[in-house]
Design an enzyme around this catalytic site. Structure first.
Site, mmCIF file in Angstrom:
data_model
loop_
_atom_site.group_PDB
_atom_site.id
_atom_site.type_symbol
_atom_site.label_atom_id
_atom_site.label_comp_id
_atom_site.label_asym_id
_atom_site.label_seq_id
_atom_site.Cartn_x
_atom_site.Cartn_y
_atom_site.Cartn_z
ATOM 1 N N THR A 111 0.848 -1.194 0.000
ATOM 2 C CA THR A 111 0.000 0.000 0.000
ATOM 3 C C THR A 111 0.882 1.242 0.000
ATOM 4 O O THR A 111 1.795 1.352 0.819
ATOM 5 C CB THR A 111 -0.902 -0.053 1.247
ATOM 6 N N HIS A 148 -6.816 -10.772 -0.456
ATOM 7 C CA HIS A 148 -6.019 -10.473 0.737
ATOM 8 C C HIS A 148 -6.686 -11.111 1.939
ATOM 9 O O HIS A 148 -7.582 -10.531 2.557
ATOM 10 C CB HIS A 148 -5.906 -8.963 0.905
ATOM 11 N N ASN A 179 -3.126 -10.314 7.363
ATOM 12 C CA ASN A 179 -2.834 -9.018 7.995
ATOM 13 C C ASN A 179 -4.029 -8.293 8.616
ATOM 14 O O ASN A 179 -4.042 -7.070 8.710
ATOM 15 C CB ASN A 179 -2.128 -8.078 6.996
ATOM 16 N N TYR A 190 -7.280 -7.860 7.724
ATOM 17 C CA TYR A 190 -8.343 -7.207 6.941
ATOM 18 C C TYR A 190 -9.570 -8.124 6.852
ATOM 19 O O TYR A 190 -9.600 -9.184 7.463
ATOM 20 C CB TYR A 190 -7.798 -6.760 5.581
ATOM 21 N N ASN A 217 -2.721 -5.836 13.172
ATOM 22 C CA ASN A 217 -4.091 -5.316 13.230
ATOM 23 C C ASN A 217 -4.972 -6.051 14.234
ATOM 24 O O ASN A 217 -6.115 -6.421 13.936
ATOM 25 C CB ASN A 217 -4.742 -5.329 11.829
HETATM 26 C C1 LIG Z 1 4.871 0.201 2.754
HETATM 27 C C2 LIG Z 1 4.292 -1.179 2.901
HETATM 28 C C3 LIG Z 1 2.984 -1.405 2.548
HETATM 29 C C4 LIG Z 1 2.432 -2.698 2.624
HETATM 30 N N1 LIG Z 1 1.158 -2.920 2.193
HETATM 31 C C5 LIG Z 1 0.686 -4.185 2.077
HETATM 32 C C6 LIG Z 1 -0.551 -4.442 1.421
HETATM 33 O O1 LIG Z 1 -1.238 -3.561 0.906
HETATM 34 N N2 LIG Z 1 -0.962 -5.736 1.358
HETATM 35 C C7 LIG Z 1 -0.227 -6.758 1.898
HETATM 36 O O2 LIG Z 1 -0.639 -7.914 1.801
HETATM 37 N N3 LIG Z 1 0.958 -6.533 2.509
HETATM 38 C C8 LIG Z 1 1.448 -5.289 2.596
HETATM 39 N N4 LIG Z 1 2.689 -5.066 3.126
HETATM 40 C C9 LIG Z 1 3.506 -6.215 3.582
HETATM 41 C C10 LIG Z 1 4.454 -6.674 2.452
HETATM 42 O O3 LIG Z 1 3.732 -7.214 1.367
HETATM 43 C C11 LIG Z 1 5.474 -7.725 2.943
HETATM 44 O O4 LIG Z 1 4.785 -8.858 3.416
HETATM 45 C C12 LIG Z 1 6.392 -7.175 4.042
HETATM 46 O O5 LIG Z 1 6.959 -5.940 3.651
HETATM 47 C C13 LIG Z 1 7.533 -8.154 4.371
HETATM 48 O O6 LIG Z 1 8.294 -8.431 3.225
HETATM 49 P P1 LIG Z 1 9.759 -7.736 3.007
HETATM 50 O O7 LIG Z 1 10.593 -8.158 4.194
HETATM 51 O O8 LIG Z 1 10.252 -8.341 1.716
HETATM 52 O O9 LIG Z 1 9.546 -6.261 2.964
HETATM 53 C C14 LIG Z 1 3.234 -3.781 3.098
HETATM 54 C C15 LIG Z 1 4.564 -3.533 3.493
HETATM 55 C C16 LIG Z 1 5.099 -2.255 3.383
HETATM 56 C C17 LIG Z 1 6.550 -2.038 3.758
#
Ligand SMILES: Cc1cc2nc3c(=O)[nH]c(=O)nc-3n(C[C@H](O)[C@H](O)[C@H](O)COP(=O)(O)O)c2cc1C
Length: 372
Positions: free
Chosen positions: A39, A188, A191, A193, A248
């Site tokens: 997001t 989704h 997390n 939702y 959440n």
């Molecule tokens: C800025 C940001 C926004 C995120 N928004 C979502 C989202 O909209 N939907 C979702 O399933 N996960 C969301 N996540 C979680 C990421 O998809 C991911 O699971 C998390 O960053 C861990 O992976 P990484 O260590 O590769 O960053 C978001 C993470 C970040 C950093």
């Protein structure tokens, strides 16, 4: 003396799985790297725009891009400036994004995020409602553009008619995503939702056929999956889940493993194209036991995507060990439009700027430097 650096390189490249093409249902991906859904709150008026097309296009050397959470319903727009996929204006806004991504060879799935109770009415358009399985508010605050931080709202418990309407919205959203040129959608279910709010007993205190036993708590998620599959076909519908996730206000509970085993079986029976598991333990969340990832691997026969804290070496390791089929990466992709080239070259990566994750405009969005 025999000197063969070329041979060493050949050996290394033969050993790499990450950068070789991969199958996802009937699609061929240009590599095994998936950009995780993130997001970014740049969709002014909940409508996708040219800036977003630039952002996704920059990152389209991935095999698959999963978009940020996109609401299939006006009721699901819990956060400010998140995009939707329920109006024709939104469909038109998404088309150039799908085109920009396809032009560089990646495939793109749209993540359907109905925020449910993770919401504040100030973020919703006129006439929309904060909904949830039960009238139980989530602990925690929600940012609003109008008045800053607020407590998450207490949702209205969804009536049977609300549930049926929401299922139709997911199905119509799936058709809209395909009409916008997308390759598929990700539900989704992670997390905290709406879908997870139905799965978990703390947020779902219903006494009808959508609450109580896991068969009942899983019913909404599975009916949404069935409706999306009926709308666009099972090769185009994946799901994201976060067993042991606590984000959440989703506390751990005793029957977690048994509940997610039931879900894995049911999703396998429906033949969705992928399950995408979240592991936020590298970000300080409780550990996701290996046993539950292995259970999904054994139970769910189609594509399994793992995510959370991956670098190139760990990604190669888990692919080589057959723990999963694809690796999804979030923050490294956010900060490195050319992540694939950087990882492949073993080059340094940009660090993400946390201050601009959710702000509006190009700063911290489309201005991360590439290797050049
Ligand atoms: C800025 C940001 C926004 C995120 N928004 C979502 C989202 O909209 N939907 C979702 O399933 N996960 C969301 N996540 C979680 C990421 O998809 C991911 O699971 C998390 O960053 C861990 O992976 P990484 O260590 O590769 O960053 C978001 C993470 C970040 C950093």
């Amino acid at each position: 003396m025999f000197h063969c650096p070329a041979k060493t390189n050949f050996k290394e490249s033969k050993m790499s799985i990450l950068y070789t093409p991969a199958k996802l249902g009937s699609l061929t991906l240009q590599n095994h790297l998936v950009m995780s859904p993130m997001t970014r709150n740049r969709a002014i008026g909940n409508i996708p725009n040219a800036l977003m097309a630039e952002y996704y296009g920059q990152r389209a050397t991935a095999g698959l891009i999963i978009t940020e959470g996109v609401s299939p319903s006006p009721n699901g727009l819990g956060y400010p400036r998140i995009p939707g996929i329920f109006s024709q204006e939104q469909v038109a806004g998404w088309k150039p994004i799908a085109d920009a991504v396809h032009a560089k060879g990646a495939k793109i799935f749209m993540q359907f995020m109905h925020c449910g109770r993770i919401a504040h009415p100030l973020n919703l358009p006129a006439g929309a409602r904060v909904l949830g399985p039960s009238a139980v508010a989530a602990e925690g605050d929600m940012y609003t553009d109008a008045e800053g931080m607020k407590k998450n709202a207490t949702p209205q418990a969804m009536s049977e008619a609300d549930i049926q309407a929401a299922i139709k919205e997911y199905a119509q959203g799936a058709k809209n995503a395909i009409a916008a040129g997308f390759d598929g959608v990700e539900l989704h279910g992670a997390n905290g939702y709406l879908l997870e709010q139905f799965i978990r007993p703390n947020s779902n205190q219903r006494t009808d056929r959508y609450g109580g036993s896991i068969e009942n708590r899983a019913r909404f998620v599975l009916e949404v999956a069935d409706a999306a599959i009926a709308a666009i076909g099972k090769d185009r519908v994946g799901i994201r889940l976060s067993p042991y996730g606590v984000f959440n206000d989703m506390p751990l509970y005793d029957a977690m493993e048994a509940d997610y085993t039931y879900l894995a079986q049911q999703l396998n029976a429906r033949g969705l194209v992928y399950v995408h598991l979240v592991d936020h333990s590298p970000m300080g969340a409780p550990k996701v036991p290996d046993s539950i990832k292995q259970m999904f691997r054994n139970t769910f026969k189609r594509t399994l995507i793992l995510s959370g804290g991956y670098d190139a070496a760990r990604a190669e390791q888990d692919l080589a060990a057959n723990k999963c089929d694809l690796i999804a990466v979030g923050k490294p992709f956010l900060a490195n439009p050319d992540l694939v080239a950087r990882w492949k070259a073993g080059a340094a990566v940009n660090a993400p700027d946390f201050n601009t994750f959710y702000t509006s405009g190009p700063k911290g969005y489309t201005d991360y430097p590439t290797l050049g």
